[in-house]
Design a protein around this motif. Structure first.
Motif, PDB file in Angstrom:
ATOM      1  N   ARG A   1       0.827  -1.203   0.000  1.00  0.00           N
ATOM      2  CA  ARG A   1       0.000   0.000   0.000  1.00  0.00           C
ATOM      3  C   ARG A   1       0.856   1.245   0.000  1.00  0.00           C
ATOM      4  O   ARG A   1       2.068   1.200   0.291  1.00  0.00           O
ATOM      5  CB  ARG A   1      -0.932   0.014   1.218  1.00  0.00           C
ATOM      6  N   LEU A   2       0.224   2.355  -0.330  1.00  0.00           N
ATOM      7  CA  LEU A   2       0.829   3.676  -0.228  1.00  0.00           C
ATOM      8  C   LEU A   2      -0.082   4.525   0.646  1.00  0.00           C
ATOM      9  O   LEU A   2      -1.302   4.328   0.666  1.00  0.00           O
ATOM     10  CB  LEU A   2       0.964   4.337  -1.604  1.00  0.00           C
ATOM     11  N   ASP A   3       0.503   5.497   1.351  1.00  0.00           N
ATOM     12  CA  ASP A   3      -0.312   6.430   2.120  1.00  0.00           C
ATOM     13  C   ASP A   3      -1.267   7.172   1.187  1.00  0.00           C
ATOM     14  O   ASP A   3      -0.998   7.326  -0.011  1.00  0.00           O
ATOM     15  CB  ASP A   3       0.570   7.443   2.845  1.00  0.00           C
ATOM     16  N   LYS A   4      -2.339   7.654   1.757  1.00  0.00           N
ATOM     17  CA  LYS A   4      -3.360   8.344   0.962  1.00  0.00           C
ATOM     18  C   LYS A   4      -2.771   9.480   0.127  1.00  0.00           C
ATOM     19  O   LYS A   4      -3.089   9.628  -1.048  1.00  0.00           O
ATOM     20  CB  LYS A   4      -4.452   8.890   1.892  1.00  0.00           C
ATOM     21  N   ASP A   5      -1.902  10.280   0.723  1.00  0.00           N
ATOM     22  CA  ASP A   5      -1.387  11.458   0.020  1.00  0.00           C
ATOM     23  C   ASP A   5      -0.094  11.195  -0.741  1.00  0.00           C
ATOM     24  O   ASP A   5       0.460  12.111  -1.361  1.00  0.00           O
ATOM     25  CB  ASP A   5      -1.184  12.607   1.011  1.00  0.00           C
ATOM     26  N   THR A   6       0.394   9.957  -0.694  1.00  0.00           N
ATOM     27  CA  THR A   6       1.571   9.580  -1.474  1.00  0.00           C
ATOM     28  C   THR A   6       1.115   9.049  -2.829  1.00  0.00           C
ATOM     29  O   THR A   6       0.195   8.253  -2.915  1.00  0.00           O
ATOM     30  CB  THR A   6       2.382   8.493  -0.746  1.00  0.00           C
ATOM     31  N   SER A   7       1.765   9.496  -3.879  1.00  0.00           N
ATOM     32  CA  SER A   7       1.409   9.060  -5.233  1.00  0.00           C
ATOM     33  C   SER A   7       2.428   8.047  -5.732  1.00  0.00           C
ATOM     34  O   SER A   7       3.452   7.804  -5.105  1.00  0.00           O
ATOM     35  CB  SER A   7       1.382  10.273  -6.171  1.00  0.00           C
ATOM     36  N   GLY A   8       2.110   7.437  -6.890  1.00  0.00           N
ATOM     37  CA  GLY A   8       3.114   6.634  -7.555  1.00  0.00           C
ATOM     38  C   GLY A   8       2.808   5.161  -7.722  1.00  0.00           C
ATOM     39  O   GLY A   8       1.655   4.721  -7.657  1.00  0.00           O
ATOM     40  N   VAL A   9       3.881   4.395  -7.950  1.00  0.00           N
ATOM     41  CA  VAL A   9       3.790   2.985  -8.339  1.00  0.00           C
ATOM     42  C   VAL A   9       3.141   2.142  -7.248  1.00  0.00           C
ATOM     43  O   VAL A   9       3.575   2.148  -6.095  1.00  0.00           O
ATOM     44  CB  VAL A   9       5.188   2.414  -8.644  1.00  0.00           C
ATOM     45  N   LEU A  10       2.109   1.399  -7.647  1.00  0.00           N
ATOM     46  CA  LEU A  10       1.460   0.463  -6.737  1.00  0.00           C
ATOM     47  C   LEU A  10       1.077  -0.777  -7.534  1.00  0.00           C
ATOM     48  O   LEU A  10       0.416  -0.678  -8.567  1.00  0.00           O
ATOM     49  CB  LEU A  10       0.234   1.096  -6.083  1.00  0.00           C
ATOM     50  N   LEU A  11       1.518  -1.932  -7.060  1.00  0.00           N
ATOM     51  CA  LEU A  11       1.299  -3.191  -7.766  1.00  0.00           C
ATOM     52  C   LEU A  11       0.128  -3.941  -7.131  1.00  0.00           C
ATOM     53  O   LEU A  11       0.024  -4.017  -5.907  1.00  0.00           O
ATOM     54  CB  LEU A  11       2.566  -4.039  -7.713  1.00  0.00           C
ATOM     55  N   VAL A  12      -0.745  -4.491  -7.983  1.00  0.00           N
ATOM     56  CA  VAL A  12      -1.830  -5.360  -7.500  1.00  0.00           C
ATOM     57  C   VAL A  12      -1.735  -6.690  -8.241  1.00  0.00           C
ATOM     58  O   VAL A  12      -1.471  -6.738  -9.442  1.00  0.00           O
ATOM     59  CB  VAL A  12      -3.219  -4.715  -7.711  1.00  0.00           C
ATOM     60  N   ALA A  13      -1.919  -7.771  -7.496  1.00  0.00           N
ATOM     61  CA  ALA A  13      -1.787  -9.117  -8.071  1.00  0.00           C
ATOM     62  C   ALA A  13      -3.071  -9.524  -8.778  1.00  0.00           C
ATOM     63  O   ALA A  13      -4.170  -9.173  -8.355  1.00  0.00           O
ATOM     64  CB  ALA A  13      -1.446 -10.115  -6.970  1.00  0.00           C
ATOM     65  N   ARG A  14      -2.937 -10.331  -9.825  1.00  0.00           N
ATOM     66  CA  ARG A  14      -4.103 -10.741 -10.609  1.00  0.00           C
ATOM     67  C   ARG A  14      -4.723 -12.042 -10.125  1.00  0.00           C
ATOM     68  O   ARG A  14      -5.771 -12.448 -10.622  1.00  0.00           O
ATOM     69  CB  ARG A  14      -3.703 -10.856 -12.087  1.00  0.00           C
ATOM     70  N   SER A  15      -4.088 -12.710  -9.168  1.00  0.00           N
ATOM     71  CA  SER A  15      -4.636 -13.958  -8.632  1.00  0.00           C
ATOM     72  C   SER A  15      -4.133 -14.147  -7.210  1.00  0.00           C
ATOM     73  O   SER A  15      -3.181 -13.480  -6.776  1.00  0.00           O
ATOM     74  CB  SER A  15      -4.210 -15.155  -9.489  1.00  0.00           C
ATOM     75  N   ALA A  16      -4.775 -15.055  -6.485  1.00  0.00           N
ATOM     76  CA  ALA A  16      -4.354 -15.337  -5.113  1.00  0.00           C
ATOM     77  C   ALA A  16      -2.941 -15.920  -5.091  1.00  0.00           C
ATOM     78  O   ALA A  16      -2.142 -15.629  -4.191  1.00  0.00           O
ATOM     79  CB  ALA A  16      -5.341 -16.305  -4.463  1.00  0.00           C
TER      80      ALA A  16
END
Length: 370
Positions: free
Chosen positions: A145-160
């Motif tokens: 996760r990133l803080d609410k006010d921090t911008s930028g790269v965030l990775l989310v997985a496509r499967s469990a």
């Protein structure tokens, strides 16, 4: 209703016991408070006379007991209302995607958007991930996760399965992350390593961290200065070697150079005049991480307010990407070292246990009795 009233005859083995004890033996589901209330209201009677829980009963007496009470109904848990995404919300999250891999989506999260929901936080990235679900309805999963006010790269997985893989990479410190920040003032050195343990600051409800040499968890941040604007501000590259809450913000404030726009850690001194935005100037610029299908190495463009501040201060946006990406050094992380020491000790115990078993099973040579 009177037809539901129950009557019981005291048996010989109950002769002389207290009435509350009789209830424990024969009607254990009836609480003492209920028996007391029945007595106070005259509903509990022995041989037709009002009785109290402390009265003793005798063989052959008749105990009149009110009807059993239904347990209080538990309040129905309010159903979680799932509000489908609007077309604008679906378009919004899809526009965040800056790279699509077989195992993940990589997003450029805008400032002001919370990663997850919470008290009074209804609009957040986790909810918007419905807009990236596949045809079977499987939605991506957050792994960091990133803080609410921090911008930028965030990775989310496509499967469990890929989520488990990425979670291990983040917790094992093998993912390499680069952040950009504008800070107040100019550090005295060109680069350095901040090694200050952090803990939740008492009285803040866990919303703020502080340096705590005694009880804090290990926290290490490598930093380099990209450029400076006189003595007014500096453009800093940050590479976290651990992943504590608000680590970069707390570390830069502890260094005496809070991040521009970070009132939580810098107070009123965390702002610049001259047209510089009051928003937080902390951006996750780059993420390099192994995936089940290869290496993911992604860079995220700056948000508008950060880019404008660089221009106002006379910084060249291209200068920051020329610095090398450090390899993390897990061996220097106290937590990793502790885990390795524990694992080595466990292995030694297993080996000693195996040696004792082998000695016990080895036949001893027969000797003459003396």
């Amino acid at each position: 209703m009177t037809s539901d009233v129950r009557t019981f005859t005291v048996r010989e083995d109950d002769d002389g016991i207290r009435l509350d004890r009789w209830f424990k033996r024969h009607l254990p589901d009836t609480s003492f408070n209920t028996v007391s209330r029945w007595a106070r209201t005259g509903q509990l009677r022995v041989d037709g006379k009002r009785a109290t829980p402390g009265d003793r009963v005798e063989t052959g007496q008749t105990i009149r007991v009110p009807p059993p009470e239904a347990p209080p109904a538990k309040p129905a848990r309010p159903e979680k209302r799932i509000v489908p995404l609007t077309q604008d919300e679906q378009a919004f999250v899809q526009e965040m995607v800056i790279e699509t891999a077989p195992d993940a989506f990589v997003l450029n999260k805008p400032p002001g958007l919370a990663t997850q929901g919470g008290t009074k936080t209804n609009q957040h990235l986790d909810r918007l991930l419905d807009g990236l679900a596949d045809r079977e309805g499987n939605r991506p999963k957050l792994v960091h996760r990133l803080d609410k006010d921090t911008s930028g790269v965030l990775l989310v997985a496509r499967s469990a399965r890929s989520a488990a893989f990425f979670s291990k990479s983040f917790s094992g410190r093998t993912a390499r992350k680069v952040y950009w920040a504008l800070v107040i003032g100019v550090p005295s050195a060109e680069e350095g390593l901040i090694d200050l343990p952090l803990a939740k600051q008492p009285g803040t409800g866990g919303e703020k961290m502080h340096v705590d040499e005694e009880n804090g968890l290990p926290a290490r941040t490598r930093w380099r200065m990209v450029d400076r604007a006189g003595n007014r501000a500096a453009w800093i590259e940050l590479q976290p070697l651990t992943g504590r809450t608000h680590q970069l913000r707390a570390h830069m404030a502890a260094l005496g150079h809070p991040i521009v726009g970070d009132a939580k850690y810098g107070g009123a001194d965390a702002f610049l005049t001259g047209g510089i935005s009051r928003k937080l100037h902390l951006h996750a610029r780059r993420l390099k991480i192994d995936s089940p299908s290869g290496v993911i190495d992604v860079t995220a463009e700056l948000p508008i307010h950060f880019a404008e501040s660089l221009a106002t201060l006379g910084f060249d946006p291209m200068a920051g990407d020329h610095l090398p990406l450090d390899n993390p050094d897990p061996a220097r992380d106290p937590e990793v070292k502790k885990q390795r020491v524990a694992a080595a000790a466990k292995q030694r115990r297993r080996e000693r246990k195996g040696e004792r078993r082998s000695r016990g099973s080895t036949p001893q040579p027969k000797g003459r009795r003396k």
